[in-house]
Design a protein around this motif. Structure first.
Motif, PDB file in Angstrom:
ATOM      1  N   MET A  94       0.826  -1.199   0.000  1.00 26.87           N
ATOM      2  CA  MET A  94       0.000   0.000   0.000  1.00 26.87           C
ATOM      3  C   MET A  94       0.863   1.252   0.000  1.00 26.87           C
ATOM      4  SD  MET A  94      -3.231   1.012   2.423  1.00 26.87           S
ATOM      5  CE  MET A  94      -4.161   2.519   2.056  1.00 26.87           C
ATOM      6  N   VAL A  95       2.004   1.230   0.711  1.00 29.29           N
ATOM      7  CA  VAL A  95       2.923   2.366   0.675  1.00 29.29           C
ATOM      8  C   VAL A  95       3.398   2.598  -0.759  1.00 29.29           C
ATOM      9  CG1 VAL A  95       5.151   3.262   1.448  1.00 29.29           C
ATOM     10  CG2 VAL A  95       3.683   2.031   3.049  1.00 29.29           C
ATOM     11  N   GLU A  96       3.792   1.525  -1.437  1.00 29.64           N
ATOM     12  CA  GLU A  96       4.285   1.649  -2.807  1.00 29.64           C
ATOM     13  C   GLU A  96       3.178   2.126  -3.748  1.00 29.64           C
ATOM     14  OE1 GLU A  96       7.580  -1.928  -2.511  1.00 29.64           O
ATOM     15  OE2 GLU A  96       5.438  -2.376  -2.398  1.00 29.64           O
ATOM     16  N   ALA A  97       1.968   1.611  -3.553  1.00 25.70           N
ATOM     17  CA  ALA A  97       0.846   2.033  -4.384  1.00 25.70           C
ATOM     18  C   ALA A  97       0.514   3.503  -4.155  1.00 25.70           C
ATOM     19  CB  ALA A  97      -0.374   1.155  -4.089  1.00 25.70           C
ATOM     20  N   LYS A  98       0.538   3.932  -2.890  1.00 25.00           N
ATOM     21  CA  LYS A  98       0.279   5.338  -2.581  1.00 25.00           C
ATOM     22  C   LYS A  98       1.379   6.234  -3.150  1.00 25.00           C
ATOM     23  CE  LYS A  98      -3.533   5.661  -0.030  1.00 25.00           C
ATOM     24  NZ  LYS A  98      -4.638   6.616  -0.309  1.00 25.00           N
ATOM     25  N   MET A  99       2.618   5.766  -3.103  1.00 22.39           N
ATOM     26  CA  MET A  99       3.731   6.544  -3.631  1.00 22.39           C
ATOM     27  C   MET A  99       3.556   6.787  -5.131  1.00 22.39           C
ATOM     28  SD  MET A  99       7.757   5.823  -2.901  1.00 22.39           S
ATOM     29  CE  MET A  99       7.807   4.282  -3.845  1.00 22.39           C
ATOM     30  N   VAL A 100       3.162   5.742  -5.852  1.00 22.48           N
ATOM     31  CA  VAL A 100       2.915   5.885  -7.284  1.00 22.48           C
ATOM     32  C   VAL A 100       1.690   6.758  -7.528  1.00 22.48           C
ATOM     33  CG1 VAL A 100       2.249   4.640  -9.383  1.00 22.48           C
ATOM     34  CG2 VAL A 100       4.044   3.722  -7.898  1.00 22.48           C
ATOM     35  N   ASP A 101       0.634   6.517  -6.773  1.00 24.66           N
ATOM     36  CA  ASP A 101      -0.630   7.229  -6.962  1.00 24.66           C
ATOM     37  C   ASP A 101      -0.485   8.724  -6.668  1.00 24.66           C
ATOM     38  OD1 ASP A 101      -3.478   7.517  -7.337  1.00 24.66           O
ATOM     39  OD2 ASP A 101      -3.664   7.582  -5.164  1.00 24.66           O
ATOM     40  N   LEU A 102       0.124   9.054  -5.537  1.00 22.92           N
ATOM     41  CA  LEU A 102       0.170  10.448  -5.098  1.00 22.92           C
ATOM     42  C   LEU A 102       1.296  11.251  -5.748  1.00 22.92           C
ATOM     43  CD1 LEU A 102      -0.543   9.920  -1.295  1.00 22.92           C
ATOM     44  CD2 LEU A 102      -2.147  10.680  -3.058  1.00 22.92           C
TER      45      LEU A 102
ATOM     46  N   ILE B  29       3.688   9.949  -8.771  1.00 18.05           N
ATOM     47  CA  ILE B  29       3.855   9.772 -10.218  1.00 18.05           C
ATOM     48  C   ILE B  29       2.548  10.022 -10.972  1.00 18.05           C
ATOM     49  CG2 ILE B  29       4.425   8.115 -12.023  1.00 18.05           C
ATOM     50  CD1 ILE B  29       6.438   6.857 -10.123  1.00 18.05           C
ATOM     51  N   GLU B  30       1.435   9.490 -10.468  1.00 23.99           N
ATOM     52  CA  GLU B  30       0.172   9.713 -11.178  1.00 23.99           C
ATOM     53  C   GLU B  30      -0.211  11.192 -11.189  1.00 23.99           C
ATOM     54  OE1 GLU B  30      -4.568   8.576 -11.086  1.00 23.99           O
ATOM     55  OE2 GLU B  30      -3.212   7.544  -9.725  1.00 23.99           O
ATOM     56  N   ASN B  31       0.001  11.876 -10.060  1.00 25.85           N
ATOM     57  CA  ASN B  31      -0.309  13.308 -10.030  1.00 25.85           C
ATOM     58  C   ASN B  31       0.599  14.098 -10.965  1.00 25.85           C
ATOM     59  OD1 ASN B  31      -2.541  13.511  -8.339  1.00 25.85           O
ATOM     60  ND2 ASN B  31      -1.310  13.504  -6.481  1.00 25.85           N
ATOM     61  N   MET B  32       1.874  13.714 -11.057  1.00 31.01           N
ATOM     62  CA  MET B  32       2.768  14.377 -11.997  1.00 31.01           C
ATOM     63  C   MET B  32       2.310  14.146 -13.433  1.00 31.01           C
ATOM     64  SD  MET B  32       6.914  14.046 -12.508  1.00 31.01           S
ATOM     65  CE  MET B  32       6.815  12.329 -13.072  1.00 31.01           C
TER      66      MET B  32
ATOM     67  N   ILE C 259      -2.701   8.005 -16.437  1.00 28.35           N
ATOM     68  CA  ILE C 259      -2.057   6.698 -16.363  1.00 28.35           C
ATOM     69  C   ILE C 259      -2.807   5.748 -15.420  1.00 28.35           C
ATOM     70  CG2 ILE C 259       0.194   7.698 -16.878  1.00 28.35           C
ATOM     71  CD1 ILE C 259       0.937   7.210 -13.903  1.00 28.35           C
ATOM     72  N   ASN C 260      -3.970   6.183 -14.979  1.00 27.17           N
ATOM     73  CA  ASN C 260      -4.746   5.351 -14.062  1.00 27.17           C
ATOM     74  C   ASN C 260      -5.758   4.485 -14.799  1.00 27.17           C
ATOM     75  OD1 ASN C 260      -5.593   4.574 -11.323  1.00 27.17           O
ATOM     76  ND2 ASN C 260      -7.471   5.673 -11.813  1.00 27.17           N
ATOM     77  N   SER C 261      -6.377   5.044 -15.840  1.00 30.38           N
ATOM     78  CA  SER C 261      -7.492   4.356 -16.480  1.00 30.38           C
ATOM     79  C   SER C 261      -7.085   3.076 -17.199  1.00 30.38           C
ATOM     80  CB  SER C 261      -8.195   5.296 -17.467  1.00 30.38           C
ATOM     81  OG  SER C 261      -7.293   5.723 -18.473  1.00 30.38           O
ATOM     82  N   ASP C 262      -5.825   2.971 -17.641  1.00 31.91           N
ATOM     83  CA  ASP C 262      -5.423   1.769 -18.378  1.00 31.91           C
ATOM     84  C   ASP C 262      -4.630   0.782 -17.527  1.00 31.91           C
ATOM     85  OD1 ASP C 262      -2.995   3.000 -18.092  1.00 31.91           O
ATOM     86  OD2 ASP C 262      -2.413   2.860 -20.207  1.00 31.91           O
ATOM     87  N   GLY C 263      -4.551   1.020 -16.225  1.00 32.51           N
ATOM     88  CA  GLY C 263      -3.869   0.096 -15.337  1.00 32.51           C
ATOM     89  C   GLY C 263      -2.398   0.352 -15.145  1.00 32.51           C
ATOM     90  N   THR C 264      -1.882   1.438 -15.737  1.00 26.56           N
ATOM     91  CA  THR C 264      -0.457   1.718 -15.606  1.00 26.56           C
ATOM     92  C   THR C 264      -0.067   1.997 -14.163  1.00 26.56           C
ATOM     93  OG1 THR C 264      -0.304   2.571 -17.863  1.00 26.56           O
ATOM     94  CG2 THR C 264       1.411   3.258 -16.332  1.00 26.56           C
ATOM     95  N   THR C 265      -0.922   2.706 -13.434  1.00 28.05           N
ATOM     96  CA  THR C 265      -0.607   3.030 -12.047  1.00 28.05           C
ATOM     97  C   THR C 265      -0.437   1.758 -11.212  1.00 28.05           C
ATOM     98  OG1 THR C 265      -1.855   5.098 -12.206  1.00 28.05           O
ATOM     99  CG2 THR C 265      -1.402   4.279 -10.012  1.00 28.05           C
ATOM    100  N   VAL C 266      -1.356   0.826 -11.369  1.00 27.70           N
ATOM    101  CA  VAL C 266      -1.266  -0.440 -10.634  1.00 27.70           C
ATOM    102  C   VAL C 266      -0.027  -1.210 -11.071  1.00 27.70           C
ATOM    103  CG1 VAL C 266      -2.398  -2.647 -10.190  1.00 27.70           C
ATOM    104  CG2 VAL C 266      -3.759  -0.550 -10.309  1.00 27.70           C
ATOM    105  N   GLY C 267       0.253  -1.197 -12.369  1.00 27.86           N
ATOM    106  CA  GLY C 267       1.428  -1.888 -12.866  1.00 27.86           C
ATOM    107  C   GLY C 267       2.714  -1.325 -12.299  1.00 27.86           C
TER     108      GLY C 267
ATOM    109  N   GLU D 252       1.466 -10.147 -12.124  1.00 30.68           N
ATOM    110  CA  GLU D 252       0.895 -10.249 -13.458  1.00 30.68           C
ATOM    111  C   GLU D 252       0.367  -8.916 -13.986  1.00 30.68           C
ATOM    112  OE1 GLU D 252      -1.983 -13.330 -13.688  1.00 30.68           O
ATOM    113  OE2 GLU D 252      -0.568 -14.930 -13.150  1.00 30.68           O
ATOM    114  N   THR D 253       0.180  -7.937 -13.097  1.00 33.93           N
ATOM    115  CA  THR D 253      -0.349  -6.635 -13.538  1.00 33.93           C
ATOM    116  C   THR D 253       0.762  -5.698 -14.017  1.00 33.93           C
ATOM    117  OG1 THR D 253      -0.165  -5.592 -11.351  1.00 33.93           O
ATOM    118  CG2 THR D 253      -2.175  -6.828 -11.812  1.00 33.93           C
ATOM    119  N   ILE D 254       2.002  -6.122 -13.928  1.00 34.92           N
ATOM    120  CA  ILE D 254       3.094  -5.219 -14.319  1.00 34.92           C
ATOM    121  C   ILE D 254       3.014  -4.933 -15.814  1.00 34.92           C
ATOM    122  CG2 ILE D 254       5.604  -4.983 -14.551  1.00 34.92           C
ATOM    123  CD1 ILE D 254       5.897  -6.569 -11.988  1.00 34.92           C
ATOM    124  N   ALA D 255       2.793  -3.662 -16.112  1.00 33.49           N
ATOM    125  CA  ALA D 255       2.719  -3.193 -17.492  1.00 33.49           C
ATOM    126  C   ALA D 255       2.851  -1.691 -17.478  1.00 33.49           C
ATOM    127  CB  ALA D 255       1.393  -3.593 -18.144  1.00 33.49           C
TER     128      ALA D 255
END
Length: 360
Positions: free
Chosen positions: A121-129, A131-134, A142-150, A354-357
């Motif tokens: 969750m820390v890593e997901a929040k780091m990407v979300d807050l 990289i995704e905001n940038m 980059i959220n709608s196509d699953g890139t953030t999760v990847g 498996e979600t890495i993309a």
């Protein structure tokens, strides 16, 4: 526009007063009541090694069934045992046997739980807050196509392997401290940690770390919101896990009342939960978040409500089983719990290679 309001009402079983947050537009309460409790809560301290997972569990049984299950457990305990919390029951052979019997006696569809792998969750929040905001500031979604999760899974899987594991851990701990302490010094520490980690890697992974290093502007914005009190409980898994669990339940039963064991973070965020359908989505496209399926948020004491005691047991069992998966350890009781609680799991914030993309 109708808004939620806070009132007080008598407790469900004992006359104890508990808090109710209710949406004013709701004229009549639902006939369905869902009871919830959590286990493994450390607030925003998501890197507590002794508590690697957070679980919120729900129970939907009537008073007669709940009381029967509770009395069955109490009959197996010595006099003066006190409230039969999971943490105490799981320590003794008799308590463990009582729990297993209680779970066998509980209707299988009556219990559900949602789990958060705290480090992920820390890593997901780091990407979300960051990289995704940038990316959003640059006009990219980059959220709608699953890139953030990847990306979150990519950091989780290779971050400690393609560079210094200690330096990578320092990034995560520094990120958490930004929200726990809300000081500029913590922001400086975060970017010093990212820079130090980048010095230990090479090739294409160095470019990815440089992307993280370029998010200083977004981190300053987050720092300002945290220090100013705009952002609270940003990293606490309690709210997102409860929303996900309740959305799952709502899809199957419709609207319901939610009664949660006493929790400061739930009380602080109850009005926000009931106003989700008035809040904009993460992208400025005119959409709003969907309404949660519960029409009231109530908090009560588990010692007064048998369903909350069962929810405590379910959350504890879910935590013990999933923690054994994170720790990759042999836990005999977790092995006994698995066939009983595995079907209760409805989802989680959990790593999945498996979600890495990276489609963009």
């Amino acid at each position: 526009m109708a808004t939620p309001r806070e009132t007080s009402a008598f407790g469900l079983t004992s006359g104890k007063v508990h808090t109710i947050i209710r949406c004013e537009e709701v004229e009549q309460l639902s006939d369905i009541t869902v009871y919830a409790d959590e286990s493994g809560s450390t607030g925003e301290n998501l890197l507590d090694e002794s508590q690697p997972v957070f679980v919120v569990a729900s129970v939907n049984v009537d008073n007669a069934t709940a009381n029967s299950i509770l009395q069955s457990v109490l009959s197996e305990l010595p006099a003066g045992h006190g409230e039969p919390k999971y943490s105490s029951l799981a320590k003794t052979r008799g308590g463990r046997l009582a729990l297993l019997q209680a779970f066998d006696d509980t209707p299988p569809e009556a219990v559900k739980f949602y789990v958060a792998h705290k480090k992920f969750m820390v890593e997901a929040k780091m990407v979300d807050l960051l990289i995704e905001n940038m990316a959003y500031d640059l006009g990219l979604d980059i959220n709608s196509d699953g890139t953030t999760v990847g990306l979150a899974n990519l950091f989780h899987q290779v971050g400690p392997l393609l560079g210094s594991a200690a330096a990578y851990s320092k990034i995560l701990s520094s990120f958490v401290q930004v929200f726990r302490h809300g000081s500029r010094a913590e922001v400086n520490d975060l970017y010093e940690a990212i820079s130090s980690y980048r010095d230990t890697v090479s090739g294409s992974w160095s470019e990815m770390v440089s992307l993280l290093l370029a998010t200083r502007e977004q981190a300053e914005w987050l720092f300002a919101g945290t220090a100013g009190g705009t952002f609270r409980d940003t990293l606490d898994p309690a709210i997102p896990c409860l929303v996900a669990l309740c959305n799952y339940i709502g899809e199957r039963v419709g609207s319901f009342r939610i009664v949660h064991d006493r929790s400061n973070v739930i009380v602080r965020n109850a009005l926000t939960l009931l106003r989700l359908n008035q809040l904009p989505s993460s992208m400025d496209d005119g959409r709003v978040l969907p309404r949660v399926p519960f029409t009231t948020v109530e908090v009560a004491d588990s010692k007064d409500v048998p369903q909350l005691q069962i929810a405590d047991w379910a959350a504890g069992a879910g935590r013990q089983w999933t923690a054994s998966l994170v720790n990759n350890t042999t836990d005999p009781f977790a092995s006994q719990l698995r066939p009983r609680v595995e079907d209760w799991l409805v989802g989680g914030i959990w790593p999945d290679a498996e979600t890495i993309a990276n489609r963009q």
